[in-house]
Scaffold this motif. Structure first.
Motif, mmCIF file in Angstrom:
data_model
loop_
_atom_site.group_PDB
_atom_site.id
_atom_site.type_symbol
_atom_site.label_atom_id
_atom_site.label_comp_id
_atom_site.label_asym_id
_atom_site.label_seq_id
_atom_site.Cartn_x
_atom_site.Cartn_y
_atom_site.Cartn_z
ATOM 1 N N ALA A 42 0.832 -1.209 0.000
ATOM 2 C CA ALA A 42 0.000 0.000 0.000
ATOM 3 C C ALA A 42 0.864 1.256 0.000
ATOM 4 O O ALA A 42 0.613 2.198 -0.757
ATOM 5 C CB ALA A 42 -0.941 -0.004 1.201
ATOM 6 N N TRP A 43 1.885 1.282 0.867
ATOM 7 C CA TRP A 43 2.774 2.440 0.920
ATOM 8 C C TRP A 43 3.479 2.637 -0.412
ATOM 9 O O TRP A 43 3.582 3.751 -0.907
ATOM 10 C CB TRP A 43 3.792 2.286 2.039
ATOM 11 C CG TRP A 43 3.275 2.511 3.430
ATOM 12 C CD1 TRP A 43 1.986 2.678 3.827
ATOM 13 C CD2 TRP A 43 4.065 2.600 4.611
ATOM 14 N NE1 TRP A 43 1.926 2.857 5.191
ATOM 15 C CE2 TRP A 43 3.183 2.807 5.694
ATOM 16 C CE3 TRP A 43 5.421 2.492 4.862
ATOM 17 C CZ2 TRP A 43 3.624 2.931 7.009
ATOM 18 C CZ3 TRP A 43 5.872 2.612 6.169
ATOM 19 C CH2 TRP A 43 4.976 2.839 7.229
ATOM 20 N N SER A 44 3.969 1.559 -0.997
ATOM 21 C CA SER A 44 4.672 1.650 -2.286
ATOM 22 C C SER A 44 3.761 2.219 -3.366
ATOM 23 O O SER A 44 4.180 3.050 -4.169
ATOM 24 C CB SER A 44 5.185 0.275 -2.719
ATOM 25 O OG SER A 44 6.165 -0.187 -1.822
ATOM 26 N N GLY A 45 2.506 1.772 -3.383
ATOM 27 C CA GLY A 45 1.548 2.273 -4.361
ATOM 28 C C GLY A 45 1.277 3.753 -4.195
ATOM 29 O O GLY A 45 1.214 4.496 -5.183
ATOM 30 N N LEU A 46 1.113 4.191 -2.939
ATOM 31 C CA LEU A 46 0.889 5.617 -2.691
ATOM 32 C C LEU A 46 2.115 6.438 -3.070
ATOM 33 O O LEU A 46 1.992 7.508 -3.659
ATOM 34 C CB LEU A 46 0.503 5.850 -1.235
ATOM 35 C CG LEU A 46 -0.919 5.435 -0.879
ATOM 36 C CD1 LEU A 46 -1.127 5.459 0.625
ATOM 37 C CD2 LEU A 46 -1.930 6.338 -1.565
ATOM 38 N N HIS A 47 3.315 5.943 -2.738
ATOM 39 C CA HIS A 47 4.545 6.668 -3.091
ATOM 40 C C HIS A 47 4.702 6.770 -4.605
ATOM 41 O O HIS A 47 5.130 7.807 -5.116
ATOM 42 C CB HIS A 47 5.771 5.987 -2.492
ATOM 43 C CG HIS A 47 5.818 6.039 -1.001
ATOM 44 N ND1 HIS A 47 6.445 5.068 -0.261
ATOM 45 C CD2 HIS A 47 5.317 6.919 -0.107
ATOM 46 C CE1 HIS A 47 6.330 5.354 1.024
ATOM 47 N NE2 HIS A 47 5.645 6.475 1.143
ATOM 48 N N ALA A 48 4.341 5.710 -5.323
ATOM 49 C CA ALA A 48 4.447 5.740 -6.777
ATOM 50 C C ALA A 48 3.436 6.722 -7.375
ATOM 51 O O ALA A 48 3.747 7.448 -8.314
ATOM 52 C CB ALA A 48 4.230 4.336 -7.349
ATOM 53 N N SER A 49 2.230 6.734 -6.830
ATOM 54 C CA SER A 49 1.183 7.616 -7.353
ATOM 55 C C SER A 49 1.397 9.072 -6.975
ATOM 56 O O SER A 49 1.070 9.973 -7.734
ATOM 57 C CB SER A 49 -0.186 7.175 -6.834
ATOM 58 O OG SER A 49 -0.505 5.898 -7.322
ATOM 59 N N PHE A 50 1.923 9.293 -5.754
ATOM 60 C CA PHE A 50 2.090 10.644 -5.219
ATOM 61 C C PHE A 50 3.489 10.778 -4.617
ATOM 62 O O PHE A 50 3.669 10.709 -3.401
ATOM 63 C CB PHE A 50 1.024 10.937 -4.159
ATOM 64 C CG PHE A 50 -0.376 10.731 -4.668
ATOM 65 C CD1 PHE A 50 -0.957 11.688 -5.493
ATOM 66 C CD2 PHE A 50 -1.093 9.604 -4.358
ATOM 67 C CE1 PHE A 50 -2.243 11.510 -5.980
ATOM 68 C CE2 PHE A 50 -2.378 9.412 -4.838
ATOM 69 C CZ PHE A 50 -2.952 10.368 -5.656
ATOM 70 N N PRO A 51 4.525 10.966 -5.444
ATOM 71 C CA PRO A 51 5.910 10.970 -4.969
ATOM 72 C C PRO A 51 6.223 12.035 -3.908
ATOM 73 O O PRO A 51 7.150 11.855 -3.130
ATOM 74 C CB PRO A 51 6.744 11.207 -6.225
ATOM 75 C CG PRO A 51 5.821 11.189 -7.369
ATOM 76 C CD PRO A 51 4.427 11.156 -6.872
ATOM 77 N N ASP A 52 5.459 13.121 -3.874
ATOM 78 C CA ASP A 52 5.717 14.191 -2.901
ATOM 79 C C ASP A 52 4.811 14.104 -1.678
ATOM 80 O O ASP A 52 4.847 14.978 -0.816
ATOM 81 C CB ASP A 52 5.528 15.561 -3.561
ATOM 82 C CG ASP A 52 6.510 15.779 -4.694
ATOM 83 O OD1 ASP A 52 7.655 15.287 -4.592
ATOM 84 O OD2 ASP A 52 6.133 16.426 -5.687
ATOM 85 N N MET A 53 4.017 13.069 -1.574
ATOM 86 C CA MET A 53 3.039 12.956 -0.489
ATOM 87 C C MET A 53 3.722 12.847 0.873
ATOM 88 O O MET A 53 4.685 12.124 1.053
ATOM 89 C CB MET A 53 2.163 11.731 -0.709
ATOM 90 C CG MET A 53 1.071 11.569 0.313
ATOM 91 S SD MET A 53 0.053 10.144 -0.157
ATOM 92 C CE MET A 53 -1.044 10.120 1.219
ATOM 93 N N GLN A 54 3.189 13.611 1.821
ATOM 94 C CA GLN A 54 3.631 13.586 3.208
ATOM 95 C C GLN A 54 2.400 13.497 4.101
ATOM 96 O O GLN A 54 1.386 14.155 3.836
ATOM 97 C CB GLN A 54 4.408 14.849 3.571
ATOM 98 C CG GLN A 54 5.694 15.032 2.793
ATOM 99 C CD GLN A 54 6.790 14.112 3.305
ATOM 100 O OE1 GLN A 54 7.172 14.179 4.463
ATOM 101 N NE2 GLN A 54 7.275 13.248 2.435
ATOM 102 N N VAL A 55 2.471 12.692 5.146
ATOM 103 C CA VAL A 55 1.384 12.535 6.105
ATOM 104 C C VAL A 55 1.793 13.248 7.392
ATOM 105 O O VAL A 55 2.875 13.002 7.920
ATOM 106 C CB VAL A 55 1.104 11.048 6.383
ATOM 107 C CG1 VAL A 55 0.030 10.872 7.436
ATOM 108 C CG2 VAL A 55 0.721 10.331 5.095
ATOM 109 N N ILE A 56 0.933 14.137 7.873
ATOM 110 C CA ILE A 56 1.216 14.914 9.076
ATOM 111 C C ILE A 56 0.146 14.610 10.123
ATOM 112 O O ILE A 56 -1.045 14.788 9.860
ATOM 113 C CB ILE A 56 1.224 16.436 8.785
ATOM 114 C CG1 ILE A 56 2.127 16.776 7.602
ATOM 115 C CG2 ILE A 56 1.570 17.232 10.037
ATOM 116 C CD1 ILE A 56 3.589 16.455 7.794
ATOM 117 N N VAL A 57 0.566 14.150 11.323
ATOM 118 C CA VAL A 57 -0.378 13.887 12.409
ATOM 119 C C VAL A 57 -0.863 15.221 12.954
ATOM 120 O O VAL A 57 -0.075 16.078 13.340
ATOM 121 C CB VAL A 57 0.277 13.062 13.541
ATOM 122 C CG1 VAL A 57 -0.663 12.954 14.745
ATOM 123 C CG2 VAL A 57 0.659 11.683 13.045
#
Length: 140
Positions: A42-57
């Motif tokens: 799942a993480w790999s798929g999200l990173h591939a789709s959105f290379p600049d994605m960051q999750v902030i708590v």
């Protein structure tokens, strides 16, 4: 600290950290998957789709072995398939066992309210498809 570690690992693209954060028999209820490999996929798929994605708590509530975590998602495109998308917030509920994340319910996405009847807000399905992949939207 466990959930911050998970987000730090996601943001750093440190897929190997998943084995120290999630239990070997981790269950993702929305994806219907079991095991750490499902997290890495799942993480790999999200990173591939959105290379600049960051999750902030943004917020976290913890009681006993459960935690509700609200995060904001940054670094994703402002539109998908020609449709303007607001920056989503995500709410997830976790169960912890033996110091590792054992179960996940969610993600539940929060989108800004419509400002008028003519504004076209994306459906929750748009975000669910992107987060879980086509054909994997089972609900919480």
């Amino acid at each position: 600290m466990l959930f911050e570690n998970a987000d730090e690992a996601f943001n750093a693209r440190d897929l190997s950290a998943a084995t120290t954060i999630f239990s070997a028999d981790f269950v993702s209820h929305p994806l219907g998957t079991v095991g750490v490999d499902s997290v890495v996929k799942a993480w790999s798929g999200l990173h591939a789709s959105f290379p600049d994605m960051q999750v902030i708590v943004e917020d976290m509530l913890v009681e006993a072995d459960r935690a509700a975590v609200r995060t904001s998602l940054h670094g994703i495109p402002a539109e998908a398939e020609g449709q303007a998308l607001p920056l989503p917030s995500m709410m997830e509920i976790f169960r912890v066992r033996d110091g590792r994340i054992a179960e996940l319910w969610g993600p539940f996405f929060t989108l800004p309210p419509r400002t008028d009847e003519l504004s076209a807000q994306p459906s929750l399905g748009v975000w669910a498809e992107w987060a879980m992949g086509p054909g994997n939207v089972n609900g919480p």
